[in-house]
Design a protein around this motif. Structure first.
Motif, PDB file in Angstrom:
ATOM      1  N   THR A 111      -1.732 -16.920  16.175  1.00 32.65           N
ATOM      2  CA  THR A 111      -0.801 -17.050  15.054  1.00 32.65           C
ATOM      3  C   THR A 111      -1.501 -16.693  13.751  1.00 32.65           C
ATOM      4  O   THR A 111      -0.950 -15.985  12.906  1.00 32.65           O
ATOM      5  N   LEU A 112      -2.735 -17.188  13.589  1.00 30.40           N
ATOM      6  CA  LEU A 112      -3.509 -16.854  12.393  1.00 30.40           C
ATOM      7  C   LEU A 112      -3.768 -15.353  12.324  1.00 30.40           C
ATOM      8  O   LEU A 112      -3.667 -14.750  11.248  1.00 30.40           O
ATOM      9  N   THR A 113      -4.080 -14.754  13.468  1.00 28.50           N
ATOM     10  CA  THR A 113      -4.318 -13.305  13.510  1.00 28.50           C
ATOM     11  C   THR A 113      -3.096 -12.544  13.020  1.00 28.50           C
ATOM     12  O   THR A 113      -3.211 -11.572  12.267  1.00 28.50           O
ATOM     13  N   ARG A 114      -1.918 -13.005  13.433  1.00 33.81           N
ATOM     14  CA  ARG A 114      -0.684 -12.346  13.013  1.00 33.81           C
ATOM     15  C   ARG A 114      -0.487 -12.451  11.500  1.00 33.81           C
ATOM     16  O   ARG A 114      -0.111 -11.493  10.835  1.00 33.81           O
ATOM     17  N   TYR A 115      -0.789 -13.640  10.939  1.00 41.17           N
ATOM     18  CA  TYR A 115      -0.626 -13.823   9.492  1.00 41.17           C
ATOM     19  C   TYR A 115      -1.683 -13.044   8.702  1.00 41.17           C
ATOM     20  O   TYR A 115      -1.421 -12.586   7.588  1.00 41.17           O
ATOM     21  N   LYS A 116      -2.864 -12.892   9.276  1.00 41.00           N
ATOM     22  CA  LYS A 116      -3.884 -12.066   8.615  1.00 41.00           C
ATOM     23  C   LYS A 116      -3.429 -10.610   8.561  1.00 41.00           C
ATOM     24  O   LYS A 116      -3.620  -9.919   7.550  1.00 41.00           O
ATOM     25  N   THR A 117      -2.820 -10.149   9.648  1.00 37.05           N
ATOM     26  CA  THR A 117      -2.300  -8.784   9.675  1.00 37.05           C
ATOM     27  C   THR A 117      -1.174  -8.623   8.663  1.00 37.05           C
ATOM     28  O   THR A 117      -1.109  -7.617   7.942  1.00 37.05           O
ATOM     29  N   ALA A 118      -0.298  -9.638   8.590  1.00 37.98           N
ATOM     30  CA  ALA A 118       0.802  -9.604   7.615  1.00 37.98           C
ATOM     31  C   ALA A 118       0.255  -9.586   6.185  1.00 37.98           C
ATOM     32  O   ALA A 118       0.782  -8.890   5.310  1.00 37.98           O
ATOM     33  N   GLN A 176      -0.758  -6.535   1.169  1.00 33.09           N
ATOM     34  CA  GLN A 176      -1.660  -6.045   0.116  1.00 33.09           C
ATOM     35  C   GLN A 176      -1.692  -4.521   0.076  1.00 33.09           C
ATOM     36  O   GLN A 176      -1.673  -3.917  -1.011  1.00 33.09           O
ATOM     37  N   ASN A 177      -1.697  -3.887   1.238  1.00 31.89           N
ATOM     38  CA  ASN A 177      -1.702  -2.422   1.273  1.00 31.89           C
ATOM     39  C   ASN A 177      -0.403  -1.845   0.719  1.00 31.89           C
ATOM     40  O   ASN A 177      -0.404  -0.792   0.080  1.00 31.89           O
ATOM     41  N   PHE A 178       0.709  -2.546   0.957  1.00 30.37           N
ATOM     42  CA  PHE A 178       1.993  -2.106   0.396  1.00 30.37           C
ATOM     43  C   PHE A 178       1.976  -2.199  -1.126  1.00 30.37           C
ATOM     44  O   PHE A 178       2.448  -1.289  -1.816  1.00 30.37           O
ATOM     45  N   ARG A 198      -0.594  -1.991  -3.084  1.00 31.12           N
ATOM     46  CA  ARG A 198      -1.431  -0.885  -3.573  1.00 31.12           C
ATOM     47  C   ARG A 198      -0.656   0.428  -3.555  1.00 31.12           C
ATOM     48  O   ARG A 198      -0.731   1.235  -4.487  1.00 31.12           O
ATOM     49  N   TRP A 199       0.091   0.652  -2.482  1.00 33.00           N
ATOM     50  CA  TRP A 199       0.841   1.893  -2.301  1.00 33.00           C
ATOM     51  C   TRP A 199       1.990   2.008  -3.293  1.00 33.00           C
ATOM     52  O   TRP A 199       2.207   3.064  -3.890  1.00 33.00           O
ATOM     53  N   LYS A 200       2.713   0.923  -3.471  1.00 25.97           N
ATOM     54  CA  LYS A 200       3.925   0.934  -4.297  1.00 25.97           C
ATOM     55  C   LYS A 200       3.632   0.731  -5.781  1.00 25.97           C
ATOM     56  O   LYS A 200       4.221   1.393  -6.641  1.00 25.97           O
ATOM     57  N   TYR A 201       2.719  -0.188  -6.101  1.00 24.92           N
ATOM     58  CA  TYR A 201       2.513  -0.583  -7.495  1.00 24.92           C
ATOM     59  C   TYR A 201       1.152  -0.186  -8.064  1.00 24.92           C
ATOM     60  O   TYR A 201       0.909  -0.334  -9.262  1.00 24.92           O
ATOM     61  N   GLY A 202       0.256   0.298  -7.207  1.00 26.33           N
ATOM     62  CA  GLY A 202      -1.069   0.690  -7.681  1.00 26.33           C
ATOM     63  C   GLY A 202      -1.895  -0.484  -8.171  1.00 26.33           C
ATOM     64  O   GLY A 202      -2.763  -0.325  -9.032  1.00 26.33           O
ATOM     65  N   LYS A 203      -1.652  -1.669  -7.621  1.00 26.02           N
ATOM     66  CA  LYS A 203      -2.374  -2.878  -8.027  1.00 26.02           C
ATOM     67  C   LYS A 203      -2.908  -3.599  -6.783  1.00 26.02           C
ATOM     68  O   LYS A 203      -2.511  -3.310  -5.656  1.00 26.02           O
ATOM     69  N   GLU A 204      -3.808  -4.551  -7.022  1.00 25.16           N
ATOM     70  CA  GLU A 204      -4.353  -5.349  -5.931  1.00 25.16           C
ATOM     71  C   GLU A 204      -3.457  -6.544  -5.607  1.00 25.16           C
ATOM     72  O   GLU A 204      -3.489  -7.074  -4.509  1.00 25.16           O
ATOM     73  N   SER A 227      12.977  -4.847   0.314  1.00 24.05           N
ATOM     74  CA  SER A 227      13.558  -3.685   0.991  1.00 24.05           C
ATOM     75  C   SER A 227      12.563  -2.535   1.089  1.00 24.05           C
ATOM     76  O   SER A 227      12.502  -1.837   2.107  1.00 24.05           O
ATOM     77  N   GLN A 228      11.755  -2.339   0.040  1.00 20.60           N
ATOM     78  CA  GLN A 228      10.752  -1.275   0.071  1.00 20.60           C
ATOM     79  C   GLN A 228       9.595  -1.607   1.005  1.00 20.60           C
ATOM     80  O   GLN A 228       8.989  -0.717   1.605  1.00 20.60           O
ATOM     81  N   PHE A 229       9.278  -2.890   1.126  1.00 19.49           N
ATOM     82  CA  PHE A 229       8.247  -3.321   2.074  1.00 19.49           C
ATOM     83  C   PHE A 229       8.706  -3.005   3.499  1.00 19.49           C
ATOM     84  O   PHE A 229       7.932  -2.506   4.325  1.00 19.49           O
ATOM     85  N   ASP A 230       9.971  -3.274   3.773  1.00 16.82           N
ATOM     86  CA  ASP A 230      10.548  -2.956   5.080  1.00 16.82           C
ATOM     87  C   ASP A 230      10.455  -1.452   5.344  1.00 16.82           C
ATOM     88  O   ASP A 230      10.054  -1.023   6.441  1.00 16.82           O
ATOM     89  N   TYR A 231      10.808  -0.641   4.345  1.00 17.69           N
ATOM     90  CA  TYR A 231      10.741   0.821   4.461  1.00 17.69           C
ATOM     91  C   TYR A 231       9.299   1.281   4.707  1.00 17.69           C
ATOM     92  O   TYR A 231       9.036   2.124   5.568  1.00 17.69           O
ATOM     93  N   TRP A 232       8.337   0.718   3.942  1.00 16.21           N
ATOM     94  CA  TRP A 232       6.926   1.101   4.065  1.00 16.21           C
ATOM     95  C   TRP A 232       6.391   0.775   5.454  1.00 16.21           C
ATOM     96  O   TRP A 232       5.668   1.586   6.053  1.00 16.21           O
ATOM     97  N   LEU A 233       6.731  -0.399   5.971  1.00 19.16           N
ATOM     98  CA  LEU A 233       6.262  -0.800   7.300  1.00 19.16           C
ATOM     99  C   LEU A 233       6.741   0.183   8.371  1.00 19.16           C
ATOM    100  O   LEU A 233       5.993   0.524   9.300  1.00 19.16           O
ATOM    101  N   LYS A 234       7.972   0.637   8.237  1.00 25.14           N
ATOM    102  CA  LYS A 234       8.549   1.529   9.250  1.00 25.14           C
ATOM    103  C   LYS A 234       8.055   2.970   9.113  1.00 25.14           C
ATOM    104  O   LYS A 234       7.926   3.670  10.130  1.00 25.14           O
ATOM    105  N   THR A 235       7.791   3.399   7.873  1.00 28.11           N
ATOM    106  CA  THR A 235       7.398   4.796   7.672  1.00 28.11           C
ATOM    107  C   THR A 235       5.890   4.993   7.608  1.00 28.11           C
ATOM    108  O   THR A 235       5.323   5.826   8.318  1.00 28.11           O
ATOM    109  N   GLU A 236       5.225   4.220   6.749  1.00 31.16           N
ATOM    110  CA  GLU A 236       3.790   4.394   6.572  1.00 31.16           C
ATOM    111  C   GLU A 236       2.984   3.761   7.707  1.00 31.16           C
ATOM    112  O   GLU A 236       1.970   4.322   8.145  1.00 31.16           O
ATOM    113  N   ARG A 237       3.426   2.596   8.169  1.00 30.49           N
ATOM    114  CA  ARG A 237       2.697   1.893   9.236  1.00 30.49           C
ATOM    115  C   ARG A 237       3.272   2.169  10.623  1.00 30.49           C
ATOM    116  O   ARG A 237       2.708   1.716  11.625  1.00 30.49           O
ATOM    117  N   LYS A 238       4.412   2.868  10.665  1.00 26.07           N
ATOM    118  CA  LYS A 238       5.050   3.232  11.940  1.00 26.07           C
ATOM    119  C   LYS A 238       5.414   2.020  12.792  1.00 26.07           C
ATOM    120  O   LYS A 238       5.353   2.068  14.027  1.00 26.07           O
TER     121      LYS A 238
END
Length: 412
Positions: free
Chosen positions: A133-140, A145-147, A149-155, A168-179
């Protein structure tokens, strides 16, 4: 934001143990009847103070200097008020005082909240949470954080910046950028939502940014072994001993419905004499902490007895010598190939097999199956019922085809 009444008034306050005429000068900030006093860090003779107007008396240099300083403070309060309005923050006496005294409002950020959550979860591994469960939350956390950086150019972003657009954009990024597949994307969004809801309870964020986000999971077709495949796996003789061990542990799950982690954690003291005189498993699912109580079928009992004298089991009080999940699934692929099973054999298929082929298909009521699986809701068990219905439908269509073929009139 609605206009709020703002009142400013300077007054004198006598210091403790002060016997002379010197007084501290304070500013009272009042917003909609709520007041806060702010020390100006200035002293003044109370005999030279206009209590009604809240200002020093006189035109000398000393009075002019204090009056100018108090005017500067007044201007600073109005500037702070404008800044709060522009930032769409609530205008309160507390907020104005904090701005005037340089006390920054505590910032709460998305990644900061995520890290705090994961650190607390890490401390509860083995008691309230599984390591997976912790592994899943670490991945999330990493995806979030990567989203950013991608969307807002910030940490990181402040929690107040969370809105429907972000989700909604996070959902889009997960499906397109992370496949990510649809269900995987929704799983990660669900992890973030859990943390955001905790922040809402703490008052760190107002409004639910997920309120208008409607993500519907795709139905997952659960794979289970058929009766014939289960029999073939049982009767298969392997030349390599480790494959025999892995096959036995897999079959044990097929006849008990226990998930991998629950078989791994199963100890000999979890096998008890039931009220009916037979052997029962008494444990709790690690995933949900739901109690699991189920009588052992003869096939499962035979496997337990087979490892009664296993050195590792005896030394650690284990029921079965379970390998790591990764190794188990790796060997299961080899077992499937040698047994002629065309399905992608994983340990979780054993749990599906118990629910469908072993129990529901043999007339065990769904309520009983749900209890044995440790499900908190019957809704989770109903997915397995659909598998049984599908199998019944396929069998009936096959029967219908045979009947139609046999009833075709013969040409004379």
């Amino acid at each position: 934001m609605l206009e709020k009444s703002l009142g400013l008034f300077f007054f004198l306050k006598k210091p403790k143990n002060e016997k002379g005429n010197a007084r501290f000068v304070y500013l009272k900030i009042t917003v909609d009847g709520e007041s806060k006093d702010v020390a100006t860090k200035r002293k003044w003779d109370n005999r030279k103070w206009n209590s009604a107007k809240g200002c020093p008396i006189g035109t000398n240099q000393e009075s002019a200097t204090l009056a100018a300083y108090l005017n500067t403070l007044t201007t600073s309060v109005y500037k702070a008020r404008t800044a709060l309005l522009n930032a769409d923050k609530p205008i309160t006496a507390d907020a104005l005082k904090a701005a005037l005294t340089g006390q920054e409002e505590e910032r709460h950020t998305i990644i900061g909240a995520f890290k705090q959550h994961n650190e607390q979860m890490k401390a509860l591994i083995g008691t309230e949470f599984a390591k997976s469960t912790l592994t899943r939350y670490k991945t999330a956390h990493d995806h979030t954080q990567n989203f950013i950086r991608w969307k807002y150019g910030k940490e990181d972003l402040e929690l107040k910046e969370l809105n429907y657009e972000f989700v909604s954009q996070f959902d889009y990024w997960l499906k397109t950028e992370r496949k990510c597949k649809k269900n995987a994307a929704l799983k990660y969004i669900g992890n973030l939502k859990k943390i955001v809801l905790e922040c809402m309870k703490k008052g760190w964020i107002k409004g639910d940014p997920f309120a208008n986000f409607k993500g519907k999971r795709s139905e997952v077709v659960r794979v289970a072994l058929t009766r014939e495949e289960l029999q073939a796996l049982t009767e298969k003789a392997f030349e390599i001993e480790r494959l025999d061990h892995v096959r036995d542990i897999f079959l044990f799950s097929c006849y008990t419905g226990l998930a991998y982690v629950d078989v791994y954690r199963l100890r000999r003291h979890n096998i008890v004499d039931g009220f009916d005189g037979s052997k029962w498993i008494m444990t709790a699912r690690q995933k949900t902490e739901s109690p699991t109580r189920l009588p052992l079928l003869p096939a499962a009992l035979a496997i337990i007895e087979r490892y009664a004298n296993d050195e590792r089991c005896v030394a650690k009080g284990l029921v079965l010598p379970v390998l790591s999940n990764q190794k188990m699934n790796s060997y299961l692929k080899e077992i499937a190939d040698q047994s002629g099973i065309k399905k992608n054999l994983t340990f979780h298929i054993a749990r599906h097999t118990f629910a469908t082929t072993v129990t529901l298909s043999n007339g065990v009521p769904i309520e009983t199956v749900s209890k044995m699986l440790g499900h908190k809701s019957l809704k989770h068990t109903q997915h397995y019922a659909k598998i049984v219905d599908r199998k019944i439908s396929e069998d009936m269509h096959a029967l219908q085809a045979k009947l139609q073929s046999s009833l075709q009139p013969t040409n004379v």
